[in-house]
Write a protein that holds these residues in place. Structure first.
Motif, PDB file in Angstrom:
ATOM      1  N   ASP A  85       0.846  -1.192   0.000  1.00 44.11           N
ATOM      2  CA  ASP A  85       0.000   0.000   0.000  1.00 44.11           C
ATOM      3  C   ASP A  85       0.884   1.245   0.000  1.00 44.11           C
ATOM      4  N   TYR A  86       0.277   2.386   0.190  1.00 43.67           N
ATOM      5  CA  TYR A  86       1.009   3.644   0.111  1.00 43.67           C
ATOM      6  C   TYR A  86       2.076   3.802   1.201  1.00 43.67           C
ATOM      7  N   ASN A  87       1.886   3.144   2.341  1.00 42.30           N
ATOM      8  CA  ASN A  87       2.753   3.371   3.502  1.00 42.30           C
ATOM      9  C   ASN A  87       3.856   2.338   3.680  1.00 42.30           C
ATOM     10  N   TYR A  88       3.913   1.342   2.815  1.00 40.02           N
ATOM     11  CA  TYR A  88       4.801   0.203   3.038  1.00 40.02           C
ATOM     12  C   TYR A  88       6.272   0.619   3.141  1.00 40.02           C
ATOM     13  N   PHE A  89       6.769   1.334   2.147  1.00 42.20           N
ATOM     14  CA  PHE A  89       8.202   1.675   2.110  1.00 42.20           C
ATOM     15  C   PHE A  89       8.585   2.612   3.256  1.00 42.20           C
ATOM     16  N   GLU A  90       7.699   3.534   3.586  1.00 43.79           N
ATOM     17  CA  GLU A  90       7.975   4.450   4.692  1.00 43.79           C
ATOM     18  C   GLU A  90       7.987   3.704   6.025  1.00 43.79           C
ATOM     19  N   THR A  91       7.056   2.771   6.193  1.00 48.56           N
ATOM     20  CA  THR A  91       6.978   2.008   7.437  1.00 48.56           C
ATOM     21  C   THR A  91       8.240   1.192   7.668  1.00 48.56           C
ATOM     22  N   TYR A  92       8.738   0.565   6.616  1.00 45.50           N
ATOM     23  CA  TYR A  92       9.939  -0.270   6.744  1.00 45.50           C
ATOM     24  C   TYR A  92      11.236   0.506   6.508  1.00 45.50           C
ATOM     25  N   GLN A  93      11.123   1.803   6.251  1.00 46.60           N
ATOM     26  CA  GLN A  93      12.282   2.661   6.011  1.00 46.60           C
ATOM     27  C   GLN A  93      13.156   2.112   4.883  1.00 46.60           C
ATOM     28  N   ILE A  94      12.494   1.684   3.821  1.00 44.73           N
ATOM     29  CA  ILE A  94      13.188   1.240   2.607  1.00 44.73           C
ATOM     30  C   ILE A  94      13.392   2.470   1.719  1.00 44.73           C
ATOM     31  N   ASP A  95      14.622   2.752   1.382  1.00 42.49           N
ATOM     32  CA  ASP A  95      14.951   3.989   0.678  1.00 42.49           C
ATOM     33  C   ASP A  95      14.442   3.981  -0.753  1.00 42.49           C
ATOM     34  N   ILE A  96      13.906   5.132  -1.175  1.00 44.42           N
ATOM     35  CA  ILE A  96      13.580   5.361  -2.583  1.00 44.42           C
ATOM     36  C   ILE A  96      14.837   5.954  -3.226  1.00 44.42           C
ATOM     37  N   VAL A  97      15.501   5.219  -4.098  1.00 40.66           N
ATOM     38  CA  VAL A  97      16.781   5.659  -4.661  1.00 40.66           C
ATOM     39  C   VAL A  97      16.602   6.415  -5.977  1.00 40.66           C
ATOM     40  N   ALA A  98      15.448   6.303  -6.586  1.00 39.23           N
ATOM     41  CA  ALA A  98      15.163   7.055  -7.822  1.00 39.23           C
ATOM     42  C   ALA A  98      13.652   7.173  -7.969  1.00 39.23           C
ATOM     43  N   GLY A  99      13.196   8.311  -8.491  1.00 42.71           N
ATOM     44  CA  GLY A  99      11.764   8.507  -8.678  1.00 42.71           C
ATOM     45  C   GLY A  99      11.072   8.804  -7.361  1.00 42.71           C
ATOM     46  N   ARG A 100       9.877   8.243  -7.201  1.00 46.80           N
ATOM     47  CA  ARG A 100       9.058   8.549  -6.026  1.00 46.80           C
ATOM     48  C   ARG A 100       8.305   7.316  -5.553  1.00 46.80           C
ATOM     49  N   ASN A 101       7.673   7.490  -4.397  1.00 41.25           N
ATOM     50  CA  ASN A 101       6.809   6.455  -3.837  1.00 41.25           C
ATOM     51  C   ASN A 101       5.410   6.617  -4.423  1.00 41.25           C
ATOM     52  N   TYR A 102       4.552   5.643  -4.188  1.00 38.57           N
ATOM     53  CA  TYR A 102       3.146   5.807  -4.542  1.00 38.57           C
ATOM     54  C   TYR A 102       2.550   6.907  -3.677  1.00 38.57           C
ATOM     55  N   GLY A 103       1.561   7.628  -4.227  1.00 38.82           N
ATOM     56  CA  GLY A 103       0.942   8.710  -3.466  1.00 38.82           C
ATOM     57  C   GLY A 103      -0.521   8.859  -3.812  1.00 38.82           C
ATOM     58  N   LEU A 104      -1.318   9.194  -2.811  1.00 35.55           N
ATOM     59  CA  LEU A 104      -2.750   9.391  -3.035  1.00 35.55           C
ATOM     60  C   LEU A 104      -3.040  10.548  -3.971  1.00 35.55           C
ATOM     61  N   SER A 105      -2.097  11.496  -4.047  1.00 38.40           N
ATOM     62  CA  SER A 105      -2.316  12.673  -4.894  1.00 38.40           C
ATOM     63  C   SER A 105      -2.128  12.374  -6.372  1.00 38.40           C
ATOM     64  N   PHE A 106      -1.586  11.167  -6.671  1.00 32.92           N
ATOM     65  CA  PHE A 106      -1.367  10.802  -8.077  1.00 32.92           C
ATOM     66  C   PHE A 106      -2.469   9.836  -8.504  1.00 32.92           C
ATOM     67  N   SER A 107      -3.385  10.360  -9.316  1.00 31.07           N
ATOM     68  CA  SER A 107      -4.543   9.550  -9.723  1.00 31.07           C
ATOM     69  C   SER A 107      -4.152   8.430 -10.670  1.00 31.07           C
ATOM     70  N   THR A 108      -2.973   8.518 -11.275  1.00 32.07           N
ATOM     71  CA  THR A 108      -2.564   7.511 -12.258  1.00 32.07           C
ATOM     72  C   THR A 108      -1.764   6.366 -11.636  1.00 32.07           C
ATOM     73  N   ASP A 109      -1.632   6.360 -10.321  1.00 30.31           N
ATOM     74  CA  ASP A 109      -0.773   5.358  -9.705  1.00 30.31           C
ATOM     75  C   ASP A 109      -1.330   3.941  -9.792  1.00 30.31           C
ATOM     76  N   THR A 110      -2.580   3.767 -10.184  1.00 33.75           N
ATOM     77  CA  THR A 110      -3.095   2.416 -10.406  1.00 33.75           C
ATOM     78  C   THR A 110      -2.409   1.773 -11.607  1.00 33.75           C
ATOM     79  N   ALA A 111      -1.811   2.585 -12.476  1.00 35.40           N
ATOM     80  CA  ALA A 111      -1.057   2.066 -13.621  1.00 35.40           C
ATOM     81  C   ALA A 111       0.434   2.330 -13.444  1.00 35.40           C
ATOM     82  N   ALA A 112       0.838   2.586 -12.191  1.00 31.62           N
ATOM     83  CA  ALA A 112       2.247   2.835 -11.894  1.00 31.62           C
ATOM     84  C   ALA A 112       2.875   1.577 -11.302  1.00 31.62           C
TER      85      ALA A 112
END
Length: 448
Positions: free
Chosen positions: A183-210
């Motif tokens: 879900d949206y909180n997984y990487f933040e909860t486990y403190q897994i680093d985003i090394v490029a790009g971004r995490n999933y976000g509720l503000s991005f309506s296209t993330d169902t195809a991301a």
């Protein structure tokens, strides 16, 4: 025997029983070993004793021959070489286990409580809203800092796979990749680093195809680097997806395995596991609070939870059992080697009692005699260690090659094992040597 099996079961956490005693094949094997062993054990002394001249035996001058001395020394060298190998191997096993516990796994599992998701759902169509409401309720509690839902958690083997390819490639280029729904909180909860790009976000309506990949998946698909992969199109789940982010590699399973390529599709209905980061040290009150909330949202489901560090480290249980058994066998090998060395030292000092007596009469001190007698045995032990070193290096490097993250076999292991074996050998022979050195020299010469 029952007590012995019970102790072994406690040591290895296994469940052996005495059922094998009813097996005829077992008794045939034991009988065969006993017969062959008895024949071999009896042949050598029979041949040796038959070679002595009766007159020499009656005079009490059975000093043995050069071949017998060489055989005895060779057996002692072999026994201590085996002991040195087991001691060094035990040290390396413990070092490797400690190394795996200390390495950076790429995620944080401290103060992490995981709840298994519900198996019984009252109304399927309402599950999505119930799932979101449950996570929201937990997030509002002061004792919980983060809440995430996922199809897998670290330490849980991923069996969900799918085909993936870069969109410009032909269909025959599909590759199988592991999938872990988050879900949206997984990487933040486990403190897994985003090394490029971004995490999933509720503000991005296209993330169902991301889609988010790990670094191993980026290499697996042949992208030049992490940054180059962001924004690229891939075919996944049979439809186009845009790569929006790349997360750092982490050990989904133990450090024994290479990091596998993983795709992390956004799965908002994921409910196999709920991960909770705890703030409070009063775990009992947190359990009660979380349990009541869980049962109010998912009635009829058992509240099944575990701490992630215990769940993850269970993968090393077999290695810990292996190290315990290895230590046990090392102790047995040392014990047998000490018996052989003690017998050799007794035999040697008995044959040299006249020489020792003469040396004492001529002014040799007890320390001089102890040093003289000890030197021969310590040389045997040093030779045993030199024989064992190549075997240790080869065997343990082969064992360590089974681990993706491993230690190197350092010189300190050989030094420690050699010193331990030397100390054990010296302690074994010192009693007999000191007693012989302190004996009355006149009595020894008169006896001779």
């Amino acid at each position: 025997m029952t007590l012995g099996i019970g102790a072994f079961n406690r040591l290895t956490e296994s469940s052996l029983n005495l059922g094998f005693l009813m097996d005829s094949v077992f008794w045939l094997s034991v009988s065969g070993v006993l017969i062959v062993g008895s024949l071999i054990a009896g042949l050598y002394p029979a041949f040796v004793l038959s070679s002595y001249r009766p007159v020499t035996v009656l005079k009490g001058k059975m000093s043995g021959n050069q071949t017998g001395h060489l055989l005895r020394k060779s057996l002692v060298v072999f026994q201590f070489a085996a002991s040195a190998t087991l001691i060094a191997s035990t040290i390396i096993v413990f070092q490797q286990l400690a190394h795996m516990k200390k390495i950076d796994l790429g995620f944080d599992m401290t103060e992490t409580l995981v709840i298994r998701g519900p198996e019984v759902i009252a109304v399927d169509s309402l599950f999505q809203s119930t799932n979101n409401a449950f996570k929201e309720e937990l997030s509002n509690k002061a004792s919980i800092s983060h809440v995430a839902a996922s199809s897998n958690v670290p330490g849980d083997e991923i069996f969900w796979t799918n085909g993936i390819k870069r969109q410009e490639e032909t269909d025959d280029k599909f590759k199988i990749i592991y999938n872990a729904g988050v879900d949206y909180n997984y990487f933040e909860t486990y403190q897994i680093d985003i090394v490029a790009g971004r995490n999933y976000g509720l503000s991005f309506s296209t993330d169902t195809a991301a889609l988010v990949l790990n670094e191993a998946a980026v290499k697996y698909l042949g992208f030049q680097n992490n940054e180059a992969a962001v924004g690229q199109k891939v075919t996944f789940w049979g439809r186009p997806h845009t790569l929006v982010g790349v997360v750092a590699d982490y050990n989904q399973m133990s450090a024994k395995a290479e990091v596998a390529p993983i795709a992390f599709p956004l799965t908002t209905e994921a409910s196999n596991y709920y991960t909770l980061k705890l703030e409070s040290g009063n775990y009992q009150s947190v359990f009660n609070e979380v349990k009541n909330t869980y049962q109010s949202f998912f009635p009829g489901n058992p509240f099944d939870y575990f701490f992630l560090d215990q769940f993850y480290n269970r993968q090393y249980d077999n290695d810990r059992k292996f190290s315990r058994v290895f230590t046990l066998f090392a102790a047995f090998a040392i014990f047998v080697a000490c018996l052989g060395l003690f017998g050799l030292s007794s035999f040697n000092t008995l044959n040299r009692s006249k020489e020792i007596g003469i040396r004492k009469i001529l002014g040799a001190s007890v320390p001089n005699i102890v040093q003289m007698l000890s030197k021969e045995f310590l040389w045997l032990v040093l030779i045993a260690n030199l024989v064992a070193w190549p075997a240790i290096y080869w065997l343990m490097n082969n064992w360590l090659d089974n681990f993706a993250t491993r230690i190197s076999v350092g010189v300190n292991v050989f030094i420690i094992s050699t010193l331990v074996v030397l100390f054990i050998a010296l302690a074994t022979v010192s009693y007999k040597i000191i007693v012989t050195a302190l004996a009355n020299p006149v009595k020894a010469i008169r006896t001779e």
